[in-house]
Scaffold this active site. Sequence first.
Site, PDB file in Angstrom:
ATOM      1  N   THR A 186      42.779 -29.771 -25.603  1.00  0.00           N
ATOM      2  CA  THR A 186      41.996 -28.589 -25.277  1.00  0.00           C
ATOM      3  C   THR A 186      41.488 -28.012 -26.583  1.00  0.00           C
ATOM      4  O   THR A 186      42.248 -27.889 -27.537  1.00  0.00           O
ATOM      5  CB  THR A 186      42.832 -27.562 -24.482  1.00  0.00           C
ATOM      6  OG1 THR A 186      42.090 -26.362 -24.369  1.00  0.00           O
ATOM      7  CG2 THR A 186      44.170 -27.259 -25.122  1.00  0.00           C
ATOM      8  N   GLU A 331      46.393 -26.350 -20.079  1.00  0.00           N
ATOM      9  CA  GLU A 331      47.848 -26.213 -20.249  1.00  0.00           C
ATOM     10  C   GLU A 331      48.575 -26.073 -18.919  1.00  0.00           C
ATOM     11  O   GLU A 331      49.797 -26.091 -18.867  1.00  0.00           O
ATOM     12  CB  GLU A 331      48.153 -24.979 -21.118  1.00  0.00           C
ATOM     13  CG  GLU A 331      47.799 -25.125 -22.584  1.00  0.00           C
ATOM     14  CD  GLU A 331      46.370 -24.705 -22.908  1.00  0.00           C
ATOM     15  OE1 GLU A 331      45.511 -24.725 -21.999  1.00  0.00           O
ATOM     16  OE2 GLU A 331      46.107 -24.352 -24.073  1.00  0.00           O
ATOM     17  N   LYS A 438      36.105  -3.686 -27.092  1.00  0.00           N
ATOM     18  CA  LYS A 438      36.887  -2.464 -27.217  1.00  0.00           C
ATOM     19  C   LYS A 438      35.967  -1.315 -27.602  1.00  0.00           C
ATOM     20  O   LYS A 438      35.432  -1.286 -28.692  1.00  0.00           O
ATOM     21  CB  LYS A 438      37.980  -2.654 -28.255  1.00  0.00           C
ATOM     22  CG  LYS A 438      39.255  -2.104 -27.714  1.00  0.00           C
ATOM     23  CD  LYS A 438      40.484  -2.612 -28.319  1.00  0.00           C
ATOM     24  CE  LYS A 438      41.642  -1.969 -27.541  1.00  0.00           C
ATOM     25  NZ  LYS A 438      42.882  -2.059 -28.226  1.00  0.00           N
ATOM     26  N   TRP A 443      39.258  -0.887 -23.133  1.00  0.00           N
ATOM     27  CA  TRP A 443      38.713  -2.217 -22.899  1.00  0.00           C
ATOM     28  C   TRP A 443      37.599  -2.195 -21.861  1.00  0.00           C
ATOM     29  O   TRP A 443      37.714  -1.533 -20.830  1.00  0.00           O
ATOM     30  CB  TRP A 443      39.805  -3.160 -22.399  1.00  0.00           C
ATOM     31  CG  TRP A 443      40.721  -3.639 -23.473  1.00  0.00           C
ATOM     32  CD1 TRP A 443      40.612  -3.356 -24.791  1.00  0.00           C
ATOM     33  CD2 TRP A 443      41.874  -4.465 -23.312  1.00  0.00           C
ATOM     34  NE1 TRP A 443      41.642  -3.967 -25.470  1.00  0.00           N
ATOM     35  CE2 TRP A 443      42.426  -4.656 -24.589  1.00  0.00           C
ATOM     36  CE3 TRP A 443      42.496  -5.081 -22.218  1.00  0.00           C
ATOM     37  CZ2 TRP A 443      43.563  -5.415 -24.815  1.00  0.00           C
ATOM     38  CZ3 TRP A 443      43.623  -5.839 -22.444  1.00  0.00           C
ATOM     39  CH2 TRP A 443      44.158  -6.013 -23.719  1.00  0.00           C
TER      40      TRP A 443
HETATM   41  P1  AMP Z   1      40.347 -24.949 -20.094  1.00  0.00           P
HETATM   42  O1  AMP Z   1      41.700 -25.197 -20.602  1.00  0.00           O
HETATM   43  O2  AMP Z   1      39.278 -25.546 -20.936  1.00  0.00           O
HETATM   44  O3  AMP Z   1      40.234 -25.347 -18.653  1.00  0.00           O
HETATM   45  O4  AMP Z   1      40.080 -23.380 -20.161  1.00  0.00           O
HETATM   46  C1  AMP Z   1      40.919 -22.477 -19.533  1.00  0.00           C
HETATM   47  C2  AMP Z   1      40.287 -21.116 -19.553  1.00  0.00           C
HETATM   48  O5  AMP Z   1      39.083 -21.115 -18.806  1.00  0.00           O
HETATM   49  C3  AMP Z   1      41.120 -20.054 -18.912  1.00  0.00           C
HETATM   50  O6  AMP Z   1      42.139 -19.573 -19.765  1.00  0.00           O
HETATM   51  C4  AMP Z   1      40.074 -19.000 -18.590  1.00  0.00           C
HETATM   52  O7  AMP Z   1      39.742 -18.227 -19.718  1.00  0.00           O
HETATM   53  C5  AMP Z   1      38.866 -19.829 -18.232  1.00  0.00           C
HETATM   54  N1  AMP Z   1      38.784 -19.957 -16.773  1.00  0.00           N
HETATM   55  C6  AMP Z   1      39.158 -20.980 -16.006  1.00  0.00           C
HETATM   56  N2  AMP Z   1      38.899 -20.728 -14.707  1.00  0.00           N
HETATM   57  C7  AMP Z   1      38.361 -19.500 -14.650  1.00  0.00           C
HETATM   58  C8  AMP Z   1      37.891 -18.660 -13.592  1.00  0.00           C
HETATM   59  N3  AMP Z   1      37.900 -19.038 -12.320  1.00  0.00           N
HETATM   60  N4  AMP Z   1      37.420 -17.446 -13.934  1.00  0.00           N
HETATM   61  C9  AMP Z   1      37.384 -17.027 -15.216  1.00  0.00           C
HETATM   62  N5  AMP Z   1      37.807 -17.769 -16.238  1.00  0.00           N
HETATM   63  C10 AMP Z   1      38.283 -18.998 -15.977  1.00  0.00           C
END
Ligand code: AMP
Length: 541
Positions: A186, A331, A438, A443
């Site tokens: 990642t 993760e 911020k 926030w």
């Molecule tokens: P990844 O590991 O590349 O899949 O990224 C994970 C991150 O994507 C999460 O920690 C979120 O910040 C974002 N993410 C995944 N799904 C969503 C969702 N449905 N809405 C908003 N953010 C999301």
Amino acid sequence: MLGQMMNMPLMISSLIRHADNYHGDTEIVSRLPEGGIHRYTYHDAHRRSRQLANALNALGIKRGARIGTLAWNTHRHFEIYFGVSGIGAVCHTINPRLFPEQIAYIVNHAEDEYIFFDITFAALVEALAPQCPRVKGWVALCGRSHLPKTDKIPNLLAYDELVDAHSDAYEWPEFDENTASSLCYTSGTTGNPKGVLYSHRSTLLHAFASALPDGLNLSARDSVLPVVPMFHVNAWGLPYAVALTGAKFVMPGAGLDGASLCELFEQEKVTVSAGVPTIWLGLLQHLQANKLRLSTVKSLIIGGSAAPPAMIRAFDEQYGITVLHAWGMTEMSPLGTVNTYKHKHLALPAAEKDKIRVKQGRPLYGVDMKIVDGDGKPLPHDGKAFGDLLVRGPWITSTYFKSTDSPLADDWFPTGDVATIDADGYMQITDRSKDVIKSGGEWISSIDIENLAIAHPAVMEAAVIGVAHPKWDERPLLLVIKKKDMQVTREEMLAFMRGKIAKWWMPDDVVFVDSLPHTATGKLLKTKLRDEYQGYQLPSA
Ligand code: AMP
């Protein structure tokens, strides 16, 4: 006293064996990167996975060895998922959209012994090969006739030839279910990519949970098409979940545009699909522009970034398709939450239901979550308080590959997301912790403002970032891509938003742009935008 049930380890190979035994004639369909549609069955996929297992053994691949892939969603990639993990090696899917230097770093860090690649990535592999001296061979996912004509890829093999040269006589071995099965890196927005190492056990538990009705709701009556790539968190676990349920599996190869997808959806009577919001924005535009309908799709799983409420509504109201808004992370294998109603919600008026469905959803059994303040103190689950989101569960990572530092805080994994959780357990992301704006010590949720902006009919995509402000520390700036041939002014945009969000959340300015930067997995790259607009002079400043 111990129970007396059979003690059988949870093995990935048991999924493909089950699919073969009980859904042997169910189809697996792929659009091939070299052209044409490939069609076979779970029975065939199981046979080829066993042939591949013998081929890997002949190449000297031992348990725990990492095998890289640079590949689209196709039947060959599917066979690799099962063949590689099945022998006890680790299937390491690599995102080909990363910069070549990052890919080389990942290959070398993972110590991949062989890399299997789609021929569309031949030029990339030519550039990578000299930077990855420990890779023993590069296997092109094609037959001999399509082998790239190059002398710049050492030890180049043709996948079909390699598989066909071996017998399918192979018994999947049983070993500890906690054995590593697959690896996915990642890339945060800073630092080197980090590897997340899944196990057979975590993969199977995740597959069970994701197939549930309040998960992705998969069954043997479905035809499932993952647009989400198999190099992005194992296509959200769908290759395993379809084998578990016996669903028909349709893979789009490299054809991810609206027209190619529509064709496959109709031709293969797809009922469930999954992907990031950008893909569905493209599909919506294609459907609207060509006055098309999808006659068999019942649900679209949307995750990876927030699914804009306007998109959820458009699919529901104009096309009768349910959007399953899902949230997760690499993760987390990746599924954490899926948004479905509870029984008590069914009779609610549409406006009340709308408020629920824009959230990221409720945790699946197996995932526990909490929100905490800056001092790590738990915040109430009242749907209002927002804080850092932490998670726990058997398919959530405890550390990163080859890292000695634990990312955990008191045995909880900090997601880096900022969220609310309501009394019914529905979680709503308001921001990434590093993207949070911020203003005057409070926030502001950039995602809420983006969702509102994108509901404007002329807006294609929107991003909100914090920009330095002498009085308020930071104030929101809205960046907008207009839809083709559509017009909207700054004033119209602001007027559209006024009254729909708190006054102090209103963007201080609107900038129209031609494009917005995205990460290799399709998320808005806010750090880049923040850098770009660092010195931006807000009219209010
Ligand atoms: P990844 O590991 O590349 O899949 O990224 C994970 C991150 O994507 C999460 O920690 C979120 O910040 C974002 N993410 C995944 N799904 C969503 C969702 N449905 N809405 C908003 N953010 C999301």
